[in-house]
Design an enzyme around this catalytic site. Structure first.
Site, short mmCIF file in Angstrom:
data_model
loop_
_atom_site.label_atom_id
_atom_site.label_comp_id
_atom_site.label_asym_id
_atom_site.label_seq_id
_atom_site.Cartn_x
_atom_site.Cartn_y
_atom_site.Cartn_z
N LYS A 22 64.29 34.62 23.28
CA LYS A 22 64.16 33.63 22.20
C LYS A 22 62.84 33.86 21.45
O LYS A 22 62.82 33.92 20.23
CB LYS A 22 64.18 32.22 22.79
CG LYS A 22 63.68 31.16 21.83
CD LYS A 22 63.71 29.78 22.43
CE LYS A 22 62.45 29.33 23.12
NZ LYS A 22 61.33 29.02 22.23
N ASN A 23 61.75 33.97 22.22
CA ASN A 23 60.44 34.03 21.57
C ASN A 23 60.18 35.35 20.84
O ASN A 23 59.25 35.45 20.04
CB ASN A 23 59.32 33.77 22.59
CG ASN A 23 59.27 32.31 22.99
OD1 ASN A 23 59.99 31.48 22.42
ND2 ASN A 23 58.44 31.99 23.96
N ARG A 92 58.78 24.14 16.19
CA ARG A 92 57.42 24.57 15.85
C ARG A 92 57.35 26.02 15.39
O ARG A 92 56.60 26.39 14.49
CB ARG A 92 56.56 24.45 17.12
CG ARG A 92 55.46 23.52 17.04
CD ARG A 92 54.55 23.72 18.22
NE ARG A 92 53.51 24.67 17.88
CZ ARG A 92 52.44 24.36 17.20
NH1 ARG A 92 52.23 23.14 16.80
NH2 ARG A 92 51.54 25.29 16.91
N CYS A 116 53.63 18.23 19.74
CA CYS A 116 54.90 18.09 20.44
C CYS A 116 54.61 17.60 21.83
O CYS A 116 53.47 17.42 22.22
CB CYS A 116 55.69 19.39 20.42
SG CYS A 116 55.07 20.60 21.53
N ARG A 121 48.80 21.06 20.02
CA ARG A 121 49.26 22.29 19.37
C ARG A 121 48.79 22.46 17.91
O ARG A 121 49.58 22.40 16.97
CB ARG A 121 50.78 22.43 19.47
CG ARG A 121 51.23 22.40 20.92
CD ARG A 121 52.67 22.73 21.07
NE ARG A 121 52.92 24.17 21.08
CZ ARG A 121 54.13 24.70 21.29
NH1 ARG A 121 55.17 23.92 21.47
NH2 ARG A 121 54.28 26.00 21.28
N ASP A 307 55.22 29.22 30.38
CA ASP A 307 56.64 28.88 30.26
C ASP A 307 57.38 28.98 31.59
O ASP A 307 58.58 28.67 31.65
CB ASP A 307 57.31 29.79 29.21
CG ASP A 307 56.92 29.40 27.80
OD1 ASP A 307 56.29 28.35 27.62
OD2 ASP A 307 57.24 30.16 26.86
N ARG A 399 67.80 24.66 23.41
CA ARG A 399 66.85 25.34 22.52
C ARG A 399 66.51 26.73 23.06
O ARG A 399 66.14 27.61 22.29
CB ARG A 399 65.55 24.54 22.41
CG ARG A 399 65.67 23.29 21.56
CD ARG A 399 64.30 22.72 21.28
NE ARG A 399 63.36 23.81 21.11
CZ ARG A 399 62.17 23.90 21.67
NH1 ARG A 399 61.72 22.94 22.43
NH2 ARG A 399 61.39 24.93 21.46
C1 UD1 Z 1 54.24 30.60 22.11
C2 UD1 Z 1 55.63 30.47 22.69
C3 UD1 Z 1 55.67 29.37 23.75
C4 UD1 Z 1 54.60 29.62 24.82
C5 UD1 Z 1 53.24 29.82 24.16
C6 UD1 Z 1 52.16 30.24 25.14
C7 UD1 Z 1 57.04 31.13 20.84
C8 UD1 Z 1 58.05 30.74 19.85
N1 UD1 Z 1 56.54 30.14 21.63
O1 UD1 Z 1 53.94 29.37 21.45
O2 UD1 Z 1 56.95 29.38 24.36
O3 UD1 Z 1 54.52 28.50 25.67
O4 UD1 Z 1 53.32 30.87 23.15
O5 UD1 Z 1 52.51 31.42 25.80
O6 UD1 Z 1 56.71 32.30 20.97
N2 UD1 Z 1 46.20 27.00 19.84
C9 UD1 Z 1 45.10 26.58 19.13
N3 UD1 Z 1 45.05 26.84 17.79
C10 UD1 Z 1 46.06 27.51 17.13
C11 UD1 Z 1 47.17 27.95 17.87
C12 UD1 Z 1 47.22 27.68 19.23
O7 UD1 Z 1 44.19 25.99 19.69
O8 UD1 Z 1 45.95 27.71 15.92
C13 UD1 Z 1 46.28 26.72 21.29
C14 UD1 Z 1 47.52 25.95 21.71
O9 UD1 Z 1 47.39 24.55 21.52
C15 UD1 Z 1 47.66 26.35 23.16
C16 UD1 Z 1 47.18 27.80 23.16
O10 UD1 Z 1 46.40 27.96 21.96
O11 UD1 Z 1 46.78 25.58 23.95
C17 UD1 Z 1 48.30 28.83 23.15
O12 UD1 Z 1 49.22 28.49 22.11
P1 UD1 Z 1 50.06 29.57 21.32
O13 UD1 Z 1 49.94 30.91 21.97
O14 UD1 Z 1 49.72 29.49 19.87
O15 UD1 Z 1 51.53 29.04 21.49
P2 UD1 Z 1 52.69 29.30 20.48
O16 UD1 Z 1 52.47 30.63 19.84
O17 UD1 Z 1 52.90 28.11 19.61
#
Ligand code: UD1
Length: 420
Positions: A22-23, A92, A116, A121, A307, A399
């Protein structure tokens, strides 16, 4: 709305085939926005989230055909650069259309995804990175409004409080491939899904090096062409079946697995006493003896994936001994604790950690799914529990897991879907 009814304590046996990731699918589908030529993406799982991404592509002017895991994406004469709140708020990951839109059209208006259930996030890293590429960013009425005369290469340090960001790395990669000159993303996410996106971009004619390491180098090109790609197997789905085998004292052959992507999960399960046999693209998982508790700390890849945290907690809740599970990626991702405790688990949350005391037996109960992986942990608990578990709000599961109930039935589980 459907719910799942599980009668527990059946040993799972047989073979299961893991779906495409999915990701990896979501950003790769978004990357088709970078070209006007046709793209064919194979191995796309049929999930609520992938369907949402296809709807977003249509809303942005693409023509999409999706059948039997194959997504064919073509351009139409009209395009839009506006990703609407209605669609982005349901998922998201829709935010990852921002990078390709700004890369291709030099303008984008994408709804902010908001928080969420698993935490706040933020998207600060996405925006910081785009600014470093010369993109002007404004926030207005809940939308990110981005524009740039031209995208220039730049240096981006992407490390945040909780490590790197997967989708921010994806967004910046997709913006920078059509920028002018060289971009370096330092502290880039190394997840296999980022590597798969980069592999697809390279097939489209992008110049990307270092993906899979914390330093990615991108040399911008003028245009990208259409490409075909097959999505990597879903490592989290594979990990979930590994835990299912162990929680039911079963013996499962999990097919379509890249076990290099599952190093941390395999290592933890071996440490707890499980048997894991690798061959080609399959993993056989079983246990001849009782497992023992292990401590787990989630970290960005190649660390133990956040995850898989909820599923591991389910396993530890029926494993003798005390286990400390620490969440370093989403410190508030513990919605499953209360529901597992309703099933007789003994878990106490202490800040970003949960102390899990293994119990002899869980008991079936009505429980509620709160997010995708929390739902998976409840299914696993239901499979191991004595009696019947009913899980409501299973749209969360839909999802991210393709035909989970059917795949579990084929392994011998007593699981059925009912209308709520
Ligand atoms: C992706 C995955 C999700 C997985 C996560 C962490 C997808 C679609 N989703 O989510 O399943 O749980 O990686 O492996 O690929 N953060 C910030 N600032 C930002 C962005 C992120 O502080 O601008 C923080 C987040 O709140 C979190 C951490 O960084 O604590 C990691 O988040 P991130 O890697 O961005 O998760 P996603 O890419 O949204």
């Amino acid at each position: 709305m459907d719910k799942l009814i599980i009668r527990g304590r059946t040993q799972l046996k047989g073979e299961v085939v893991v779906s495409g990731s999915k990701n990896a699918s979501l950003p790769i589908l978004a990357a088709t926005l970078l070209t006007d030529e046709p793209c064919v993406i194979r191995g796309v799982p049929h999930l609520r989230d992938t369907i949402t991404m296809l709807k977003i592509l249509r809303s942005l002017g693409k023509e999409v055909f999706f059948d039997n895991g194959v997504a064919k994406v073509n351009s139409t004469r009209k395009h839009s650069v506006v990703a609407d709140y209605k669609l982005v708020s349901t998922m998201r990951a829709s935010f990852c259309v921002l990078g390709p839109l700004i890369g291709k059209y030099k303008e984008a208006k994408v709804s902010l995804p908001g928080g969420c259930i698993i935490g706040v996030r933020p998207v600060d890293l996405h925006l910081k990175g785009l600014k470093a590429l010369g993109v002007d960013i404004k926030i207005d009425a809940g939308y990110v409004i981005a524009c740039a005369k031209s995208l220039k290469g730049g240096y981006i340090y992407l490390g945040g409080t909780f490590g790197s960001s997967v989708l921010a790395t994806d967004n910046l990669l997709m913006a920078a491939v059509l920028g002018k000159g060289k971009t370096i993303i330092e502290a880039a996410a190394c997840e296999p899904e980022v590597q798969d996106l980069a592999a697809f971009l390279v097939k489209m004619g992008a110049k990307v090096k270092g993906h899979g390491t914390p330093i990615i180098e991108i040399e911008g090109v003028k245009r990208l062409h259409g490409a075909e790609h097959k999505i990597i197997p879903d490592r989290i789905e594979a990990g979930t079946f590994m835990v299912a085998a162990l929680m039911t004292r079963g013996d499962i052959l999990i097919k379509n697995v890249n076990f290099q992507h599952l190093g941390a999960v395999i290592d933890k399960l071996l440490e707890s006493g499980a048997s894991v046999r690798k061959s080609d693209s399959s993993l056989r998982v079983y246990s001849r003896r009782r497992l023992h508790s292990v401590n787990v700390t989630t970290l960005p890849y190649p660390g133990f994936p956040t995850d898989m945290q909820a599923q591991m907690m389910s396993l530890m809740s029926v494993t003798p001994g005390v286990s400390v599970i620490t969440e370093k990626v989403y410190p508030d991702r513990f919605m499953h604790v209360a529901e597992l405790n309703r099933m007789g688990a003994s878990i106490q949350r202490e800040g970003p950690s949960a102390i899990v005391e293994g119990v002899k037996q869980l008991s079936g109960a009505p429980v509620m799914a709160s997010d995708l992986r929390a739902s998976a942990s409840l299914v696993l608990a239901g499979l191991a529990a004595k009696g019947t578990t009913s899980i409501s709000r299973i749209y969360h599961l839909e999802r991210g897991y393709e035909n989970l109930d059917i795949k579990l039935q084929q392994l011998g589980a007593c699981i059925k879907r009912e209308k709520e």
